[in-house]
Design an enzyme around this catalytic site. Structure first.
Site, PDB file in Angstrom:
ATOM      1  N   THR A 105       0.841  -1.194   0.000  1.00  0.00           N
ATOM      2  CA  THR A 105       0.000   0.000   0.000  1.00  0.00           C
ATOM      3  C   THR A 105       0.874   1.241   0.000  1.00  0.00           C
ATOM      4  O   THR A 105       1.895   1.277   0.667  1.00  0.00           O
ATOM      5  CB  THR A 105      -0.879   0.019   1.260  1.00  0.00           C
ATOM      6  OG1 THR A 105      -1.718  -1.140   1.258  1.00  0.00           O
ATOM      7  CG2 THR A 105      -1.732   1.277   1.334  1.00  0.00           C
TER       8      THR A 105
ATOM      9  N   ARG B 259     -12.800  -8.835  -1.491  1.00  0.00           N
ATOM     10  CA  ARG B 259     -11.884  -8.803  -0.343  1.00  0.00           C
ATOM     11  C   ARG B 259     -11.409  -7.377  -0.097  1.00  0.00           C
ATOM     12  O   ARG B 259     -11.077  -6.650  -1.018  1.00  0.00           O
ATOM     13  CB  ARG B 259     -10.684  -9.712  -0.602  1.00  0.00           C
ATOM     14  CG  ARG B 259      -9.654  -9.738   0.534  1.00  0.00           C
ATOM     15  CD  ARG B 259      -8.508  -8.766   0.291  1.00  0.00           C
ATOM     16  NE  ARG B 259      -7.432  -8.898   1.283  1.00  0.00           N
ATOM     17  CZ  ARG B 259      -6.409  -8.068   1.392  1.00  0.00           C
ATOM     18  NH1 ARG B 259      -6.310  -7.030   0.567  1.00  0.00           N
ATOM     19  NH2 ARG B 259      -5.480  -8.240   2.304  1.00  0.00           N
TER      20      ARG B 259
ATOM     21  N   ASP C 285      -6.688  -3.700   5.131  1.00  0.00           N
ATOM     22  CA  ASP C 285      -6.684  -2.671   6.167  1.00  0.00           C
ATOM     23  C   ASP C 285      -6.650  -1.246   5.612  1.00  0.00           C
ATOM     24  O   ASP C 285      -7.014  -0.303   6.309  1.00  0.00           O
ATOM     25  CB  ASP C 285      -5.466  -2.845   7.071  1.00  0.00           C
ATOM     26  CG  ASP C 285      -4.161  -2.585   6.313  1.00  0.00           C
ATOM     27  OD1 ASP C 285      -3.857  -3.374   5.396  1.00  0.00           O
ATOM     28  OD2 ASP C 285      -3.482  -1.595   6.597  1.00  0.00           O
TER      29      ASP C 285
ATOM     30  N   THR D 195       1.309  -0.655   5.816  1.00  0.00           N
ATOM     31  CA  THR D 195       1.352  -1.450   4.592  1.00  0.00           C
ATOM     32  C   THR D 195       1.699  -2.877   4.993  1.00  0.00           C
ATOM     33  O   THR D 195       2.426  -3.107   5.953  1.00  0.00           O
ATOM     34  CB  THR D 195       2.388  -0.896   3.587  1.00  0.00           C
ATOM     35  OG1 THR D 195       2.428  -1.747   2.433  1.00  0.00           O
ATOM     36  CG2 THR D 195       3.777  -0.821   4.185  1.00  0.00           C
TER      37      THR D 195
ATOM     38  N   LEU E 223       0.165  -7.193   5.080  1.00  0.00           N
ATOM     39  CA  LEU E 223      -0.954  -8.120   4.973  1.00  0.00           C
ATOM     40  C   LEU E 223      -2.126  -7.589   5.786  1.00  0.00           C
ATOM     41  O   LEU E 223      -2.109  -7.620   7.017  1.00  0.00           O
ATOM     42  CB  LEU E 223      -0.544  -9.507   5.457  1.00  0.00           C
ATOM     43  CG  LEU E 223      -1.635 -10.579   5.366  1.00  0.00           C
ATOM     44  CD1 LEU E 223      -2.104 -10.775   3.915  1.00  0.00           C
ATOM     45  CD2 LEU E 223      -1.137 -11.898   5.944  1.00  0.00           C
TER      46      LEU E 223
END
Length: 317
Positions: free
Chosen positions: A151, A179, A182, A202, A204
């Site tokens: 991200t 899906r 965050d 950034t 999972l």
């Protein structure tokens, strides 16, 4: 007066350079954050954000983004938006709405159309080719389909003391349709309070959401911790807790800046970021988890940078 900007990954560096130029000229943190993230969204070789981002398991590019104003706590966010040029701009626009400020899927896309945001097919031929290659690898080698979840997250401070945070991501490569990670979620992917500072994440998303680490870092800074100490304390204690109680911890990296322009970073993987302020010129650093809940941070080498540029533009065979 002080000002500053920090953002995740090497891909944000050009945006940070421009952000600091604008901040020096008294640009607002809101405009600067949006512009910084748009720079990343628009570049076709960054395969985890915006144009050129990698699609879901059905070959559709679904994007997430969020924007937060640290003066007012206004938040706007989108998740699973498609075919819009700059999701961060849609998120910023939504932050002005008292109600319905977080839109998902078709609702987010329809909102962007109604509000006149530029439409664009965000799935490039290059990204589609990577997707096709991945499908073949999964079939032939029974590989885990999931790969890549970088991200772009940015925190900026302007000369008036206002702070803003923004995020944008195409999410987990080969994710299931619908899906959401965050990145658009307040407290997990981002948080900012102009009287304290801001943070962005950034990694999972499924594991980052378990810890609400962006909010935790801002909370710790509010209790007097430096940005670096707050990042170290929040990230590594949660990494250990999650590893013990969940069995493992996925990749996650956090950046932070306080209202003095001081910054910090913590990570459980190799992680690059770009940062600068009114005292320090923009620079790219590489961070790794250190000893005793600390972070090892070093400037990147020219060799690393050259290899990076070659890698992201390499032909897809």
């Amino acid at each position: 007066m002080v000002w500053g900007a920090i953002a995740t990954w090497r891909m944000a560096h050009e945006g940070v350079v421009e952000a600091l130029r604008l901040l020096e000229k008294n640009g607002t943190s809101g405009d600067v954050t949006e512009n910084l993230i748009k720079t990343v969204e628009d570049y076709p070789y960054y395969k985890s954000v915006g144009y050129g981002g990698l699609p879901n398991s059905e070959g559709i590019l679904e994007m997430d983004a969020a924007y937060m104003d640290g003066d007012t706590f206004k938040i706007g966010a989108v998740a699973g938006i498609t075919d819009v040029k700059n999701p961060i701009s849609v998120a910023r626009k939504l932050s002005e709405d008292k109600f319905n400020s977080f839109r998902v899927g078709d609702g987010a896309t329809k909102y962007s159309i109604i509000e006149g945001f530029e439409r664009k097919n965000m799935l490039t031929k290059r990204a589609h080719k990577i997707w096709e290659k991945r499908l073949e690898e999964i079939r032939e080698n029974n590989l885990n389909p999931y790969d890549g979840h970088d991200t772009v997250g940015a925190v900026t401070l302007d000369q008036e003391g206002s702070m803003t945070v923004g995020t944008s991501s195409s999410g987990l490569f080969m994710k299931k349709p619908g899906r959401v990670g965050d990145s658009p979620l307040s407290g997990s992917g981002f948080y900012v309070d102009s009287e304290i500072g801001g943070a962005a994440a950034t990694g999972l998303g499924e594991d980052l959401m378990k810890g609400c680490l962006s909010y935790e870092i801002v909370r710790l800074m509010g209790e007097g911790e430096t940005p670096q100490a707050a990042c170290d304390k929040a990230v590594y204690s949660f990494h250990d807790k999650l590893s013990k109680r969940y069995g493992k911890a996925g990749a996650f990296s956090l950046i932070a800046m306080n209202n003095k322009g001081e910054w910090g970073v913590a990570t459980n993987v190799e992680f690059t970021f770009s940062v600068g302020n009114s005292k320090e010129p923009p620079q790219i650093f590489i961070a790794n988890k250190g000893k005793n809940h600390t972070t090892d941070i070093q400037p990147i080498s020219q060799e690393w940078l050259s290899a990076y540029e070659k890698r992201i533009k390499a032909p897809i065979e």
